[in-house]
Design a protein around this motif. Structure first.
Motif, PDB file in Angstrom:
ATOM      1  N   LEU A 244       0.828  -1.208   0.000  1.00 53.52           N
ATOM      2  CA  LEU A 244       0.000   0.000   0.000  1.00 53.52           C
ATOM      3  C   LEU A 244       0.865   1.263   0.000  1.00 53.52           C
ATOM      4  N   ILE A 245       1.904   1.249   0.823  1.00 55.11           N
ATOM      5  CA  ILE A 245       2.807   2.402   0.874  1.00 55.11           C
ATOM      6  C   ILE A 245       3.531   2.558  -0.461  1.00 55.11           C
ATOM      7  N   SER A 246       3.837   1.451  -1.089  1.00 57.33           N
ATOM      8  CA  SER A 246       4.564   1.489  -2.373  1.00 57.33           C
ATOM      9  C   SER A 246       3.759   2.161  -3.480  1.00 57.33           C
ATOM     10  N   ILE A 247       2.436   2.120  -3.382  1.00 59.95           N
ATOM     11  CA  ILE A 247       1.636   2.789  -4.422  1.00 59.95           C
ATOM     12  C   ILE A 247       1.232   4.204  -3.995  1.00 59.95           C
ATOM     13  N   GLY A 248       1.830   4.696  -2.887  1.00 57.66           N
ATOM     14  CA  GLY A 248       1.647   6.103  -2.529  1.00 57.66           C
ATOM     15  C   GLY A 248       0.603   6.410  -1.486  1.00 57.66           C
ATOM     16  N   ILE A 249       0.029   5.386  -0.865  1.00 60.92           N
ATOM     17  CA  ILE A 249      -0.934   5.646   0.208  1.00 60.92           C
ATOM     18  C   ILE A 249      -0.134   5.695   1.510  1.00 60.92           C
ATOM     19  N   THR A 250       0.411   6.855   1.813  1.00 58.25           N
ATOM     20  CA  THR A 250       1.319   7.008   2.946  1.00 58.25           C
ATOM     21  C   THR A 250       0.666   7.842   4.053  1.00 58.25           C
ATOM     22  N   ASP A 251       1.371   7.939   5.186  1.00 58.21           N
ATOM     23  CA  ASP A 251       0.828   8.656   6.345  1.00 58.21           C
ATOM     24  C   ASP A 251       0.553  10.133   6.040  1.00 58.21           C
ATOM     25  N   SER A 252       1.472  10.773   5.289  1.00 55.72           N
ATOM     26  CA  SER A 252       1.274  12.202   5.023  1.00 55.72           C
ATOM     27  C   SER A 252       0.187  12.450   3.983  1.00 55.72           C
ATOM     28  N   VAL A 253      -0.179  11.426   3.231  1.00 56.07           N
ATOM     29  CA  VAL A 253      -1.313  11.555   2.307  1.00 56.07           C
ATOM     30  C   VAL A 253      -2.625  11.489   3.082  1.00 56.07           C
ATOM     31  N   ILE A 254      -2.685  10.599   4.043  1.00 60.44           N
ATOM     32  CA  ILE A 254      -3.902  10.431   4.841  1.00 60.44           C
ATOM     33  C   ILE A 254      -4.060  11.574   5.844  1.00 60.44           C
ATOM     34  N   PHE A 255      -2.931  11.997   6.429  1.00 56.66           N
ATOM     35  CA  PHE A 255      -2.939  13.110   7.390  1.00 56.66           C
ATOM     36  C   PHE A 255      -2.061  14.229   6.814  1.00 56.66           C
ATOM     37  N   PRO A 256      -2.644  15.150   6.032  1.00 54.23           N
ATOM     38  CA  PRO A 256      -1.850  16.156   5.330  1.00 54.23           C
ATOM     39  C   PRO A 256      -1.410  17.287   6.246  1.00 54.23           C
ATOM     40  N   ASP A 257      -0.588  16.961   7.222  1.00 52.26           N
ATOM     41  CA  ASP A 257      -0.068  17.964   8.154  1.00 52.26           C
ATOM     42  C   ASP A 257       1.254  17.448   8.719  1.00 52.26           C
ATOM     43  N   LEU A 258       1.853  18.191   9.626  1.00 54.73           N
ATOM     44  CA  LEU A 258       3.154  17.794  10.167  1.00 54.73           C
ATOM     45  C   LEU A 258       3.071  16.482  10.929  1.00 54.73           C
ATOM     46  N   SER A 259       1.921  16.246  11.575  1.00 52.78           N
ATOM     47  CA  SER A 259       1.734  14.999  12.300  1.00 52.78           C
ATOM     48  C   SER A 259       1.848  13.800  11.346  1.00 52.78           C
ATOM     49  N   GLY A 260       1.217  13.920  10.179  1.00 51.87           N
ATOM     50  CA  GLY A 260       1.278  12.849   9.196  1.00 51.87           C
ATOM     51  C   GLY A 260       2.676  12.654   8.644  1.00 51.87           C
ATOM     52  N   LEU A 261       3.368  13.770   8.369  1.00 52.22           N
ATOM     53  CA  LEU A 261       4.738  13.681   7.861  1.00 52.22           C
ATOM     54  C   LEU A 261       5.655  13.032   8.892  1.00 52.22           C
ATOM     55  N   ALA A 262       5.468  13.398  10.166  1.00 55.06           N
ATOM     56  CA  ALA A 262       6.299  12.818  11.231  1.00 55.06           C
ATOM     57  C   ALA A 262       6.119  11.303  11.293  1.00 55.06           C
TER      58      ALA A 262
END
Length: 273
Positions: A244-262
Motif C-alpha cells: 500500500l505504501i509502495s503505491i503512494g498511500i502514505t501517512d502524510s497523504v492520509i494526514f496532510p499535516d506535520l503529524s502525518g509527515l512525522a
C-alpha cells in the motif's frame, strides 16, 4: 429461524483487494460503495459516543453529546478559526480529532480504509517483541441500499442524505429522545477540515438505538449486498501495508499535516509507529 451472517471475503494481496472491489461495484446501487478499516475483527460498527465506559443508557448518551458540543464551543476558540453555522458542522469537525460523537466515519476511497485497517492493527508483546494480535477488517457498505432499508417505513427511494434532507431532522444534535429515529443512516458531511478532504470522509449517524450496524443489518434482513466484510489475516498485514505504501498511500497523504509527515518519516526509517 437462524439469522444469516454477513458475507466475508478473505484478502491476501493488493490484487485480491482491488479485484474484489471491482467485482462488488457493479452490484451496488449507483456504483457507490463506502469503506471502513478496522484494526481488529473484534471491533463492531459502533460510534465512539457509544463506547463510554460507564454511561450505557441511550437517552443519557444523547444528552452527553450535547454537553460535549457545549464544552467544545467554550474551549476551542483559541485553536479553531472556523465559524460553525450548524451543530452538525461541529460534529463533523470533532469526529476527525477523536472527540466522541454519534458519527461513524467511512471513506469513499477503499485504499484509505485499507490504510486505517493495517496501521491500526492491534498488537501485543511476545518474548520482548511486538507482534500483531488479531486479523483486521475492511467493511464495505452500500450506503444507498442501507438508507432505503432503514427508511423503508417512509417508502424512501432516494440515496445518500445531505444536510438539507428532511429525513435528517430526526437525527439532528439535541433532538429529543422521543423524536429521534432508531437506526443509523448514511449522510454526506461538510468538508471543513483538511483531514476530511484527504480521507474522502463520509458518515453514518446513529439514532437512539445502540445496536452496531452489522447487527442492524442482520436482524433487519437487509439485502446481502448492503454490508459486507473483507478480512486480512495476521500473516498478511505487513506485506499488504508495504504494498500500500509502495503505491503512494502514505501517512502524510492520509494526514496532510506535520503529524502525518512525522509518522511517515518514522515509518520510513524503521522506527516503531
Amino acid at each position: 429461524m437462524a439469522k444469516k451472517a454477513l458475507a466475508k471475503h478473505k484478502i491476501e494481496t493488493l490484487k485480491d483487494f482491488t479485484e474484489k472491489i471491482e467485482e462488488l461495484l457493479p452490484l451496488s446501487e449507483d456504483r457507490i460503495l463506502w469503506y471502513r478499516g478496522s484494526g481488529s475483527t473484534d471491533y463492531t460498527l459502533a460510534p465512539s459516543l457509544h463506547r463510554h465506559p460507564s454511561i450505557t443508557n441511550n437517552e443519557e448518551l444523547l444528552e452527553l453529546e450535547g454537553k460535549i458540543i457545549d464544552r467544545f464551543n467554550q474551549r476551542s476558540v483559541p485553536y479553531v478559526s472556523t465559524n460553525f453555522i450548524k451543530e452538525w458542522e461541529i460534529l463533523f469537525y470533532i469526529q476527525h480529532f477523536g472527540i466522541p460523537s454519534r458519527l461513524l466515519d467511512w471513506t469513499e476511497n477503499p485504499f484509505v480504509a485499507l490504510y486505517f485497517a493495517l496501521t491500526s492493527a492491534v498488537t501485543k508483546r511476545v518474548k520482548g517483541e511486538t507482534v500483531y494480535a488479531t486479523d483486521v477488517n475492511v467493511w464495505v457498505l452500500d450506503p444507498v441500499l442501507w438508507n432505503r432499508a432503514v427508511l423503508s417505513d417512509n417508502t424512501y427511494t432516494g440515496g445518500i442524505l445531505s444536510l438539507e434532507s428532511k429525513h435528517l431532522t430526526a437525527y439532528e444534535p439535541r433532538t429529543s429522545f422521543e423524536l429521534m429515529k432508531n437506526d443509523p443512516v448514511c449522510m454526506f458531511g461538510t468538508y471543513n477540515s483538511a483531514r476530511i478532504v484527504a480521507q474522502r470522509g463520509v458518515f453514518s449517524v446513529f439514532g437512539k438505538n445502540r445496536k452496531p450496524m452489522e447487527t442492524v443489518a442482520i436482524e433487519g434482513g437487509f439485502n446481502p449486498n448492503t454490508l459486507q466484510c473483507f478480512y486480512i489475516e495476521i500473516k498478511d498485514i505487513e506485506p499488504l501495508l508495504t504494498s500500500l505504501i509502495s503505491i503512494g498511500i502514505t501517512d502524510s497523504v492520509i494526514f496532510p499535516d506535520l503529524s502525518g509527515l512525522a509518522t511517515e518519516l518514522k515509518r520510513f526509517f524503521k522506527f516503531r509507529v
